[in-house]
Design a protein around this motif. Structure first.
Motif, PDB file in Angstrom:
ATOM      1  N   ALA A  19       0.833  -1.205   0.000  1.00 48.00           N
ATOM      2  CA  ALA A  19       0.000   0.000   0.000  1.00 48.00           C
ATOM      3  C   ALA A  19       0.865   1.251   0.000  1.00 48.00           C
ATOM      4  O   ALA A  19       0.569   2.235  -0.695  1.00 48.00           O
ATOM      5  N   PHE A 232      -9.841   0.401  -1.748  1.00 48.38           N
ATOM      6  CA  PHE A 232      -8.494   0.938  -1.933  1.00 48.38           C
ATOM      7  C   PHE A 232      -7.891   0.430  -3.245  1.00 48.38           C
ATOM      8  O   PHE A 232      -7.203   1.177  -3.954  1.00 48.38           O
ATOM      9  N   CYS A 236      -6.788   2.961  -6.335  1.00 48.09           N
ATOM     10  CA  CYS A 236      -5.473   3.014  -6.980  1.00 48.09           C
ATOM     11  C   CYS A 236      -5.608   2.960  -8.505  1.00 48.09           C
ATOM     12  O   CYS A 236      -4.880   3.643  -9.222  1.00 48.09           O
TER      13      CYS A 236
END
Length: 256
Positions: A19, A232, A236
């Motif tokens: 991450a 998430f 991205c």
């Protein structure tokens, strides 16, 4: 590639998660695109932005080895490559249709198709066949990168293949990454040179050579995933087309 002596991580040593690498790469890419659109006088932004693509290429290869389905992984990238094309065209060419340059997701996808082919051959455990396939994929990837006019052209596709062929933490793999990225970015791409004086010695630094600094966070990655969720993951992916669309619209508004 393998090597007996490895660059191992000890307990408690600092590392960067998956991450963290994604957030860092997106930030660096945004800085580069800000320079290309709204802040052209701030040249330091594009110098920092040189680090973004090698990180994305590295994470694409890592994603290949961690995905449950390459078909779904490639299809997801294909969808976002198509969705990103108009925002990319608007940002780079100021028009909806800009056929002379394609967005970077196409570059990553082409590299990953080469990785998938090589990995399929590698599983046959025939070193000579793998070596021949590697040469063929490298040549084909370079030619297609140029002919298809994807972002970073041949160098972009070859960068993905470098992180596959030299995947691992053995010293030989790390040296291979460093030497290959130097050849690709400094010898092949070259570009703007900055004169530098240090301790009375004059020399020049290649702007594209800053891409080699991407190896610092890459080498600090030791496989830890960090924060992960469905939203998430798609954030991205969506960040790429959305931020380019916002920058393109902001640039058009300011140029009125």
């Amino acid at each position: 590639m393998t090597n007996q002596k490895t660059f191992s991580s000890g307990a408690g040593r600092f590392d960067i998660s998956t991450a963290g690498l994604h957030i860092l790469a997106m930030t660096l890419m945004l800085m580069d695109h800000l320079w290309a659109t709204l802040l052209p006088a701030q040249e330091w932004l594009t110098c920092a932005g040189r680090l973004a693509y090698p990180i994305f290429a590295f994470m694409a290869v890592e994603g290949y080895f961690h995905t449950r389905s390459f078909r779904k992984y490639a299809l997801r990238m294909l969808v976002f490559a198509v969705l990103s094309e108009v925002p990319f065209n608007l940002m780079c060419g100021g028009t909806w249709f800009y056929p002379v340059h394609q967005n970077v997701i196409w570059t990553l996808l082409m590299g990953l198709l080469g990785v998938h082919l090589l990995e399929t051959v590698r599983r046959k455990q025939k070193p000579a066949l793998f070596a021949a396939a590697a040469v063929g994929v490298i040549l084909a990837g370079a030619v297609l990168g140029i002919l298809c006019m994807v972002d970073y052209y041949a160098v972009g596709v070859l960068t993905v293949l470098v992180f596959y062929l030299f995947r691992g933490r053995a010293w030989g793999c790390l040296a291979g990454q460093l030497l290959a990225l130097y050849w690709l970015n400094v010898e092949m791409l070259g570009g703007l040179m900055y004169p530098v004086q240090l301790f009375g010695v004059s020399f020049e630094i290649c702007q594209q050579g800053f891409a080699l600094l991407a190896l610092v966070p890459i080498w600090l990655y030791r496989g830890r995933q960090g924060y992960h969720s469905r939203w998430f993951q798609y954030f991205c992916y969506a960040f790429y087309p959305v931020h380019m669309l916002v920058l393109a619209l902001a640039l058009q508004f300011l140029n009125r």
